[in-house]
Write a protein that holds these residues in place. Structure first.
Motif, PDB file in Angstrom:
ATOM      1  N   ALA A  71       2.267   3.583  11.938  1.00 27.12           N
ATOM      2  CA  ALA A  71       2.766   2.316  11.409  1.00 27.12           C
ATOM      3  C   ALA A  71       2.452   2.196   9.918  1.00 27.12           C
ATOM      4  O   ALA A  71       3.299   1.762   9.119  1.00 27.12           O
ATOM      5  N   GLN A  72       1.246   2.603   9.534  1.00 28.59           N
ATOM      6  CA  GLN A  72       0.878   2.555   8.111  1.00 28.59           C
ATOM      7  C   GLN A  72       1.751   3.498   7.296  1.00 28.59           C
ATOM      8  O   GLN A  72       2.181   3.159   6.174  1.00 28.59           O
ATOM      9  N   ALA A  73       2.024   4.684   7.825  1.00 26.70           N
ATOM     10  CA  ALA A  73       2.868   5.647   7.128  1.00 26.70           C
ATOM     11  C   ALA A  73       4.277   5.092   6.955  1.00 26.70           C
ATOM     12  O   ALA A  73       4.873   5.205   5.863  1.00 26.70           O
ATOM     13  N   LEU A  74       4.822   4.493   7.996  1.00 27.32           N
ATOM     14  CA  LEU A  74       6.170   3.909   7.888  1.00 27.32           C
ATOM     15  C   LEU A  74       6.197   2.771   6.875  1.00 27.32           C
ATOM     16  O   LEU A  74       7.157   2.631   6.108  1.00 27.32           O
ATOM     17  N   GLU A  75       5.150   1.975   6.871  1.00 27.28           N
ATOM     18  CA  GLU A  75       5.063   0.877   5.899  1.00 27.28           C
ATOM     19  C   GLU A  75       5.028   1.427   4.473  1.00 27.28           C
ATOM     20  O   GLU A  75       5.719   0.924   3.585  1.00 27.28           O
ATOM     21  N   ARG A  76       4.237   2.481   4.269  1.00 34.59           N
ATOM     22  CA  ARG A  76       4.140   3.094   2.932  1.00 34.59           C
ATOM     23  C   ARG A  76       5.475   3.712   2.527  1.00 34.59           C
ATOM     24  O   ARG A  76       5.891   3.598   1.378  1.00 34.59           O
ATOM     25  N   ILE A  77       6.155   4.353   3.471  1.00 34.54           N
ATOM     26  CA  ILE A  77       7.473   4.946   3.183  1.00 34.54           C
ATOM     27  C   ILE A  77       8.459   3.849   2.785  1.00 34.54           C
ATOM     28  O   ILE A  77       9.223   3.998   1.824  1.00 34.54           O
ATOM     29  N   THR A  78       8.451   2.749   3.506  1.00 35.22           N
ATOM     30  CA  THR A  78       9.334   1.623   3.186  1.00 35.22           C
ATOM     31  C   THR A  78       9.028   1.084   1.787  1.00 35.22           C
ATOM     32  O   THR A  78       9.942   0.802   1.002  1.00 35.22           O
ATOM     33  N   GLU A  79       7.765   0.962   1.485  1.00 33.48           N
ATOM     34  CA  GLU A  79       7.336   0.472   0.175  1.00 33.48           C
ATOM     35  C   GLU A  79       7.799   1.409  -0.939  1.00 33.48           C
ATOM     36  O   GLU A  79       8.340   0.964  -1.965  1.00 33.48           O
ATOM     37  N   LEU A  80       7.615   2.714  -0.741  1.00 33.64           N
ATOM     38  CA  LEU A  80       8.033   3.691  -1.759  1.00 33.64           C
ATOM     39  C   LEU A  80       9.553   3.729  -1.901  1.00 33.64           C
ATOM     40  O   LEU A  80      10.076   3.860  -3.022  1.00 33.64           O
ATOM     41  N   THR A  81      10.276   3.602  -0.799  1.00 39.97           N
ATOM     42  CA  THR A  81      11.739   3.581  -0.862  1.00 39.97           C
ATOM     43  C   THR A  81      12.220   2.365  -1.653  1.00 39.97           C
ATOM     44  O   THR A  81      13.134   2.471  -2.491  1.00 39.97           O
ATOM     45  N   GLY A  82      11.615   1.225  -1.430  1.00 38.34           N
ATOM     46  CA  GLY A  82      11.971   0.014  -2.176  1.00 38.34           C
ATOM     47  C   GLY A  82      11.676   0.167  -3.664  1.00 38.34           C
ATOM     48  O   GLY A  82      12.495  -0.215  -4.525  1.00 38.34           O
TER      49      GLY A  82
END
Length: 118
Positions: A75-86
């Motif tokens: 979940a943390q990895a997905l959150e970080r990926i979403t943040e970096l994509t944004g």
């Protein structure tokens, strides 16, 4: 002499009865030992099953906590990926404009380290 022979005969019968009682006692003892072994094996099997069940419960608990940890990390990895994509999408236009500006805006001139040949 008859009484002596009768006494010997009684003694032999008494010895035979004693021998029979001794053999019977040995048989009962062997039977009790077998029964005690069987009961001990049943007890050992029950104890083994109980400990195995406890082990499996502890193992499931440990594996459950590990899976929770793995889910948390995912979940943390997905959150970080979403943040970096944004962040990528927000900065894309500005960075492209900067790069294109540097590439397309050519100013002819001499380099600072250029030395004229004498």
């Amino acid at each position: 002499m008859a009484s002596q022979s009768q006494g010997i005969h009684q003694l032999l019968q008494a010895e035979k009865r004693a021998k029979d009682k001794l053999e019977e006692a040995k048989k009962r003892k062997a039977k009790r030992i077998r029964q005690a072994k069987e009961e001990a094996m049943v007890e050992v099997d029950q104890y083994r099953m109980q400990k195995d069940k406890e082990f499996r419960m502890k193992q499931a608990k440990a594996m459950g906590s590990q899976s929770n940890l793995a889910e948390e990390m995912e979940a943390q990895a997905l959150e970080r990926i979403t943040e970096l994509t944004g962040s990528y999408r927000r900065c894309l236009e500005g960075v492209l404009a900067q790069v294109l500006g540097l590439v397309c805006d050519v100013r002819p001139g001499l380099h600072l380290n250029y030395r004229a040949a004498d």
